[in-house]
Design a protein around this motif. Structure first.
Motif, PDB file in Angstrom:
ATOM      1  N   HIS A 199       0.887   4.229  -2.864  1.00 17.84           N
ATOM      2  CA  HIS A 199       0.398   5.581  -2.593  1.00 17.84           C
ATOM      3  C   HIS A 199       1.512   6.594  -2.343  1.00 17.84           C
ATOM      4  O   HIS A 199       1.278   7.797  -2.438  1.00 17.84           O
ATOM      5  CB  HIS A 199      -0.547   5.555  -1.385  1.00 17.84           C
ATOM      6  CG  HIS A 199      -1.822   4.814  -1.633  1.00 17.84           C
ATOM      7  ND1 HIS A 199      -2.887   5.373  -2.301  1.00 17.84           N
ATOM      8  CD2 HIS A 199      -2.199   3.548  -1.318  1.00 17.84           C
ATOM      9  CE1 HIS A 199      -3.870   4.486  -2.376  1.00 17.84           C
ATOM     10  NE2 HIS A 199      -3.478   3.381  -1.798  1.00 17.84           N
ATOM     11  N   MET A 254      -7.491   0.562   0.007  1.00 15.56           N
ATOM     12  CA  MET A 254      -8.371   0.093  -1.060  1.00 15.56           C
ATOM     13  C   MET A 254      -7.880  -1.257  -1.572  1.00 15.56           C
ATOM     14  O   MET A 254      -6.685  -1.519  -1.613  1.00 15.56           O
ATOM     15  CB  MET A 254      -8.382   1.106  -2.227  1.00 15.56           C
ATOM     16  CG  MET A 254      -8.916   2.480  -1.862  1.00 15.56           C
ATOM     17  SD  MET A 254      -8.810   3.632  -3.255  1.00 15.56           S
ATOM     18  CE  MET A 254      -9.923   2.852  -4.422  1.00 15.56           C
ATOM     19  N   GLY A 255      -8.825  -2.104  -1.976  1.00 17.29           N
ATOM     20  CA  GLY A 255      -8.479  -3.358  -2.635  1.00 17.29           C
ATOM     21  C   GLY A 255      -8.082  -4.459  -1.674  1.00 17.29           C
ATOM     22  O   GLY A 255      -7.973  -4.277  -0.465  1.00 17.29           O
ATOM     23  N   TYR A 288      -3.504   8.203   3.221  1.00 18.37           N
ATOM     24  CA  TYR A 288      -4.262   7.677   2.085  1.00 18.37           C
ATOM     25  C   TYR A 288      -5.356   6.759   2.611  1.00 18.37           C
ATOM     26  O   TYR A 288      -5.440   6.496   3.823  1.00 18.37           O
ATOM     27  CB  TYR A 288      -3.353   6.941   1.097  1.00 18.37           C
ATOM     28  CG  TYR A 288      -2.579   5.776   1.674  1.00 18.37           C
ATOM     29  CD1 TYR A 288      -3.169   4.515   1.833  1.00 18.37           C
ATOM     30  CD2 TYR A 288      -1.249   5.924   2.065  1.00 18.37           C
ATOM     31  CE1 TYR A 288      -2.464   3.452   2.373  1.00 18.37           C
ATOM     32  CE2 TYR A 288      -0.531   4.861   2.597  1.00 18.37           C
ATOM     33  CZ  TYR A 288      -1.148   3.631   2.756  1.00 18.37           C
ATOM     34  OH  TYR A 288      -0.457   2.583   3.288  1.00 18.37           O
ATOM     35  N   THR A 289      -6.200   6.283   1.717  1.00 18.77           N
ATOM     36  CA  THR A 289      -7.306   5.392   2.085  1.00 18.77           C
ATOM     37  C   THR A 289      -7.001   3.977   1.602  1.00 18.77           C
ATOM     38  O   THR A 289      -6.604   3.779   0.456  1.00 18.77           O
ATOM     39  CB  THR A 289      -8.626   5.869   1.457  1.00 18.77           C
ATOM     40  OG1 THR A 289      -8.898   7.201   1.924  1.00 18.77           O
ATOM     41  CG2 THR A 289      -9.779   4.959   1.844  1.00 18.77           C
ATOM     42  N   GLN A 337      -4.441  -0.217   7.927  1.00 22.14           N
ATOM     43  CA  GLN A 337      -5.055   1.028   8.373  1.00 22.14           C
ATOM     44  C   GLN A 337      -4.042   1.929   9.061  1.00 22.14           C
ATOM     45  O   GLN A 337      -4.051   3.152   8.867  1.00 22.14           O
ATOM     46  CB  GLN A 337      -6.229   0.739   9.293  1.00 22.14           C
ATOM     47  CG  GLN A 337      -7.442   0.159   8.593  1.00 22.14           C
ATOM     48  CD  GLN A 337      -8.626  -0.017   9.515  1.00 22.14           C
ATOM     49  OE1 GLN A 337      -8.537   0.223  10.723  1.00 22.14           O
ATOM     50  NE2 GLN A 337      -9.746  -0.465   8.960  1.00 22.14           N
ATOM     51  N   ASP A 388       0.829  -1.208   0.000  1.00 20.69           N
ATOM     52  CA  ASP A 388       0.000   0.000   0.000  1.00 20.69           C
ATOM     53  C   ASP A 388       0.860   1.253   0.000  1.00 20.69           C
ATOM     54  O   ASP A 388       0.608   2.208  -0.762  1.00 20.69           O
ATOM     55  CB  ASP A 388      -0.913   0.013   1.234  1.00 20.69           C
ATOM     56  CG  ASP A 388      -1.970  -1.076   1.218  1.00 20.69           C
ATOM     57  OD1 ASP A 388      -2.231  -1.630   0.133  1.00 20.69           O
ATOM     58  OD2 ASP A 388      -2.540  -1.357   2.289  1.00 20.69           O
TER      59      ASP A 388
END
Length: 310
Positions: free
Chosen positions: A11, A140-141, A137-138, A129, A7
């Protein structure tokens, strides 16, 4: 933690990541393409002779390495006092979990920035998280463990050998654990072995020490096409797992590694709960049982049937 690294790389594309890891497991972060340097820590070995001259010299060397570099972010993803001790030696803005989120709340006092992540969630979710909150960032996936190199190697080997046609398929079994309350009955293991042999799978049992080797050897007595695998490093084990038709194992790091490698994997929980540490992967997984409530033979055999068609 591996999906969180994927992640971050996605990002924060210019991120340069160093990972502090216990020396016995330092191979694992080195597998991830986003991790640049792995800094080895020997806390488990050091604590046996903390004040010896050799250990003090090693600790000074680690402290010097951590002081020599200024990081933008120093992120403690364990939230333990022993990991907070390491974080405090690194130079940079220190991030971690807040008092209510940390496994050891006192660790939160050592961070500059504290994040709230609900404790009841599975560990992979919590780590993703925490990284997202730290870098803004969020999530996702689906989780990406960054282990595609092993998958590609396994696919190449399978194409070249045509395992199924040549009867070379195998299942990996992890029947041993460091604690006796995690063990599953021998008769139940034998029922699983019989079904896997009927399906054309040879059996490869993992064992981490002499006691586990003796137990595994006794378990397969009388079973043709079964062997206890010689002890290997983690990279060799990952290669073995990546080519398996499936894995059946007790709740252990290697069982979770099998799932992360995308192999059909069945985990047997007896002294731990899958609520916080379920198996996570891109293929079929079954996290069976719970603390004080081991799964029945029938439940595991039913999962084996599903894994055979996965």
């Amino acid at each position: 933690m591996l999906p969180a690294m994927s992640d971050i790389a996605r990002h924060v594309p210019d991120a340069r990541i160093d990972w502090l890891a216990e020396e016995a497991f330092a191979e694992i972060p080195s597998w991830h393409p986003a991790v640049g340097n792995v800094i080895k820590v020997a806390h488990r070995r050091w604590r046996k002779s903390w004040w010896s001259a050799d250990v003090r010299a090693e600790r000074r060397g680690l402290r010097g390495r951590l002081h020599a570099k200024r990081y933008d972010v120093v992120l403690d993803m364990q939230a333990l006092l022993k990991s907070a001790w390491l974080v405090r030696q690194a130079q940079g803005v220190r991030h971690g979990l807040d008092w209510k989120s940390a496994r050891e709340p006192l660790a939160s006092l050592f961070y500059d920035v504290r994040h709230k992540v609900e404790f009841w969630q599975p560990a992979v979710v919590r780590q993703r998280q925490l990284a997202a909150l730290t870098f803004g960032y969020t999530v996702m996936g689906r989780p990406d463990f960054g282990l595609q190199a092993f998958t590609r190697q396994a696919q190449h080997r399978a194409v070249n050998t045509d395992q199924r046609r040549n009867g070379a398929e195998y299942a990996v079994i992890m029947p041993s654990a460091s604690r006796p309350d995690k063990l599953w009955p021998e008769d139940d293991w034998h029922a699983v072995f019989h079904r896997l042999r009927e399906a054309g799978c040879s059996l490869r049992l993992l064992a981490g020490n002499d006691e586990e080797t003796l137990r595994a050897t006794a378990l397969i007595e009388g079973f043709e096409g079964a062997e206890v695998v010689p002890r290997m490093n983690l990279t060799a084990i990952a290669k073995l797992l990546s080519g398996a038709r499936m894995m059946v194992g007790l709740d252990s790091g290697l069982t979770h590694l099998s799932a992360a490698l995308g192999r059909p994997t069945i985990g047997i929980y007896r002294a731990s709960t899958p609520i916080r540490t379920p198996l996570v992967g891109d293929s079929f997984t079954a996290s069976l049982g719970d603390r004080g409530a081991p799964p029945s033979r029938d439940a595991v055999l039913a999962a084996v049937e599903q894994a055979l068609i996965a």
